[in-house]
Scaffold this motif. Structure first.
Motif, PDB file in Angstrom:
ATOM      1  N   LEU A  61       0.807  -1.225   0.000  1.00 20.02           N
ATOM      2  CA  LEU A  61       0.000   0.000   0.000  1.00 20.02           C
ATOM      3  C   LEU A  61       0.837   1.270   0.000  1.00 20.02           C
ATOM      4  CD1 LEU A  61      -2.710  -0.983   2.653  1.00 20.02           C
ATOM      5  CD2 LEU A  61      -2.854  -1.170   0.155  1.00 20.02           C
ATOM      6  N   GLY A  62       2.092   1.171   0.372  1.00 19.02           N
ATOM      7  CA  GLY A  62       2.958   2.341   0.474  1.00 19.02           C
ATOM      8  C   GLY A  62       3.232   2.684   1.926  1.00 19.02           C
ATOM      9  N   SER A  63       4.333   3.357   2.169  1.00 18.76           N
ATOM     10  CA  SER A  63       4.798   3.614   3.533  1.00 18.76           C
ATOM     11  C   SER A  63       3.836   4.481   4.346  1.00 18.76           C
ATOM     12  CB  SER A  63       6.188   4.258   3.510  1.00 18.76           C
ATOM     13  OG  SER A  63       6.142   5.498   2.846  1.00 18.76           O
ATOM     14  N   PHE A  64       2.985   5.260   3.681  1.00 17.54           N
ATOM     15  CA  PHE A  64       1.988   6.076   4.392  1.00 17.54           C
ATOM     16  C   PHE A  64       1.122   5.190   5.296  1.00 17.54           C
ATOM     17  CE2 PHE A  64      -2.198   8.186   4.598  1.00 17.54           C
ATOM     18  CZ  PHE A  64      -1.818   9.400   5.159  1.00 17.54           C
ATOM     19  N   TYR A  65       0.910   3.939   4.896  1.00 19.04           N
ATOM     20  CA  TYR A  65       0.019   3.035   5.616  1.00 19.04           C
ATOM     21  C   TYR A  65       0.753   2.064   6.539  1.00 19.04           C
ATOM     22  CZ  TYR A  65      -3.278   4.888   2.276  1.00 19.04           C
ATOM     23  OH  TYR A  65      -4.054   5.736   1.539  1.00 19.04           O
ATOM     24  N   ASP A  66       2.070   2.259   6.734  1.00 23.06           N
ATOM     25  CA  ASP A  66       2.811   1.441   7.696  1.00 23.06           C
ATOM     26  C   ASP A  66       2.252   1.688   9.095  1.00 23.06           C
ATOM     27  OD1 ASP A  66       4.454   0.658   5.628  1.00 23.06           O
ATOM     28  OD2 ASP A  66       6.213   1.764   6.320  1.00 23.06           O
ATOM     29  N   GLY A  67       2.461   0.726   9.974  1.00 19.44           N
ATOM     30  CA  GLY A  67       2.052   0.902  11.368  1.00 19.44           C
ATOM     31  C   GLY A  67       1.028  -0.144  11.778  1.00 19.44           C
ATOM     32  N   GLN A  84     -12.730 -13.550   6.590  1.00 19.59           N
ATOM     33  CA  GLN A  84     -11.439 -12.955   6.939  1.00 19.59           C
ATOM     34  C   GLN A  84     -11.640 -11.455   7.109  1.00 19.59           C
ATOM     35  OE1 GLN A  84      -8.812 -13.674   3.624  1.00 19.59           O
ATOM     36  NE2 GLN A  84      -9.908 -12.313   2.272  1.00 19.59           N
ATOM     37  N   CYS A  85     -10.758 -10.824   7.838  1.00 19.96           N
ATOM     38  CA  CYS A  85     -10.796  -9.366   7.964  1.00 19.96           C
ATOM     39  C   CYS A  85      -9.378  -8.869   8.226  1.00 19.96           C
ATOM     40  CB  CYS A  85     -11.716  -8.928   9.098  1.00 19.96           C
ATOM     41  SG  CYS A  85     -11.857  -7.125   9.223  1.00 19.96           S
ATOM     42  N   GLY A  86      -8.889  -8.060   7.285  1.00 18.33           N
ATOM     43  CA  GLY A  86      -7.598  -7.428   7.460  1.00 18.33           C
ATOM     44  C   GLY A  86      -6.504  -8.083   6.638  1.00 18.33           C
ATOM     45  N   PRO A  87      -5.312  -7.522   6.707  1.00 17.01           N
ATOM     46  CA  PRO A  87      -4.903  -6.408   7.557  1.00 17.01           C
ATOM     47  C   PRO A  87      -5.313  -5.047   6.971  1.00 17.01           C
ATOM     48  CG  PRO A  87      -3.024  -7.190   6.296  1.00 17.01           C
ATOM     49  CD  PRO A  87      -4.173  -8.082   5.958  1.00 17.01           C
ATOM     50  N   ALA A  88      -6.123  -4.328   7.728  1.00 15.52           N
ATOM     51  CA  ALA A  88      -6.577  -2.991   7.334  1.00 15.52           C
ATOM     52  C   ALA A  88      -5.792  -1.955   8.129  1.00 15.52           C
ATOM     53  CB  ALA A  88      -8.077  -2.835   7.594  1.00 15.52           C
ATOM     54  N   SER A  89      -5.165  -1.042   7.437  1.00 15.16           N
ATOM     55  CA  SER A  89      -4.337  -0.018   8.068  1.00 15.16           C
ATOM     56  C   SER A  89      -5.180   0.936   8.907  1.00 15.16           C
ATOM     57  CB  SER A  89      -3.604   0.774   6.978  1.00 15.16           C
ATOM     58  OG  SER A  89      -3.050   1.956   7.495  1.00 15.16           O
ATOM     59  N   ASP A  97      -9.776   6.289   3.834  1.00 12.29           N
ATOM     60  CA  ASP A  97      -9.397   5.622   2.583  1.00 12.29           C
ATOM     61  C   ASP A  97     -10.139   4.286   2.481  1.00 12.29           C
ATOM     62  OD1 ASP A  97      -7.736   7.712   1.993  1.00 12.29           O
ATOM     63  OD2 ASP A  97      -5.933   6.733   2.737  1.00 12.29           O
ATOM     64  N   VAL A  98     -11.418   4.359   2.137  1.00 12.28           N
ATOM     65  CA  VAL A  98     -12.272   3.171   2.141  1.00 12.28           C
ATOM     66  C   VAL A  98     -12.199   2.386   0.835  1.00 12.28           C
ATOM     67  CG1 VAL A  98     -13.851   4.096   3.859  1.00 12.28           C
ATOM     68  CG2 VAL A  98     -14.298   4.501   1.431  1.00 12.28           C
ATOM     69  N   ASN A  99     -11.372   2.829  -0.107  1.00 14.79           N
ATOM     70  CA  ASN A  99     -11.250   2.119  -1.375  1.00 14.79           C
ATOM     71  C   ASN A  99     -10.094   1.127  -1.394  1.00 14.79           C
ATOM     72  OD1 ASN A  99     -13.451   3.409  -2.572  1.00 14.79           O
ATOM     73  ND2 ASN A  99     -12.192   5.187  -3.039  1.00 14.79           N
ATOM     74  N   LEU A 100      -9.422   0.946  -0.265  1.00 13.50           N
ATOM     75  CA  LEU A 100      -8.303   0.013  -0.202  1.00 13.50           C
ATOM     76  C   LEU A 100      -8.797  -1.404   0.067  1.00 13.50           C
ATOM     77  CD1 LEU A 100      -5.810   2.101   1.953  1.00 13.50           C
ATOM     78  CD2 LEU A 100      -5.837   1.829  -0.526  1.00 13.50           C
ATOM     79  N   ASP A 101      -7.981  -2.368  -0.306  1.00 16.30           N
ATOM     80  CA  ASP A 101      -8.292  -3.771  -0.016  1.00 16.30           C
ATOM     81  C   ASP A 101      -8.164  -4.050   1.477  1.00 16.30           C
ATOM     82  OD1 ASP A 101      -8.892  -4.588  -2.575  1.00 16.30           O
ATOM     83  OD2 ASP A 101      -6.842  -5.189  -3.047  1.00 16.30           O
ATOM     84  N   TYR A 102      -8.440  -5.274   1.810  1.00 11.60           N
ATOM     85  CA  TYR A 102      -8.279  -5.799   3.161  1.00 11.60           C
ATOM     86  C   TYR A 102      -9.300  -5.215   4.140  1.00 11.60           C
ATOM     87  CZ  TYR A 102      -3.990  -7.053   0.823  1.00 11.60           C
ATOM     88  OH  TYR A 102      -3.085  -7.505  -0.090  1.00 11.60           O
ATOM     89  N   ASP A 103     -10.530  -5.022   3.647  1.00  8.88           N
ATOM     90  CA  ASP A 103     -11.680  -4.717   4.500  1.00  8.88           C
ATOM     91  C   ASP A 103     -11.666  -3.336   5.139  1.00  8.88           C
ATOM     92  OD1 ASP A 103     -12.692  -7.475   4.111  1.00  8.88           O
ATOM     93  OD2 ASP A 103     -10.872  -7.961   5.215  1.00  8.88           O
TER      94      ASP A 103
END
Length: 189
Positions: A61-67, A84-89, A97-103
């Motif tokens: 996803l890019g370093s902005f979403y690390d953590g 399944q659920c996650g990993p959601a940043s 940012d609700v358009n990303l994968d991982y729920d």
């Protein structure tokens, strides 16, 4: 298991946790003209829900979403055909940012959904009569390291509630406003 692998992990409790079955980012309640509840939605609000967070670098996803990343070992809905659920940043959740994968949309709704009450006049006509934008996602907590104290991590998931400013805009306009200026809070209609 993740802790055994050396990955920082903690348990999170979300009070007033939304279960947004249709992923429209609201918990919808329908009533008829006499005030009787109509069971037209499978959305619900749970007193609390518990999941885990683990600390990951997100090359996908890019370093902005690390953590911290949300992982739910007890998912109630299928995601991509399996439970399944996650990993959601958590950063994605906070920023909308609700358009990303991982729920991400499901977790965003769990902590940020609006509770909306509708009067249903007919199959084709309904009217929104009430919206509570502050009910969901209260006292999001984890246990403090080394003590039994509670640590409030709500700020990792959402910006502080501010005086509500109501605009009548479409969901796509609302979504675009989140992308343009992630700190503007509006109510989507």
């Amino acid at each position: 298991v993740l802790r055994c692998l050396g990955i920082p992990t903690r348990v999170i409790t979300n009070f007033n946790s939304a279960h947004d079955k249709n992923l429209n980012l609201s918990i919808d309640k329908y009533i008829d003209m006499s005030g009787k509840t109509l069971h037209l939605s499978e959305d619900s609000v749970w007193n609390f829900h518990v999941w885990n967070e683990s600390w990951f670098i997100r090359r996908d996803l890019g370093s902005f979403y690390d953590g911290w990343q949300v992982l739910d070992a007890t998912p109630q809905e299928k995601s991509k055909g399996i439970y399944q659920c996650g990993p959601a940043s958590t950063r994605a959740i906070k920023e909308g940012d609700v358009n990303l994968d991982y729920d991400s949309p499901f977790v965003f709704a769990a902590v940020n959904a609006d509770c909306v009450t509708w009067i249903r006049y007919s199959k084709k006509r309904k009217e929104r009569i009430y919206s509570d934008t502050r009910k969901i996602g209260k006292f999001i907590s984890t246990k403090a390291v080394g003590t039994n104290s509670r640590v409030d991590v709500t700020a990792n998931y959402k910006y502080p509630e501010v005086k509500e400013i109501s605009f009548k805009i479409s969901y796509s306009q609302y979504k675009n406003s989140l992308m343009d200026d992630r700190k503007i809070l509006v109510t989507a209609v």
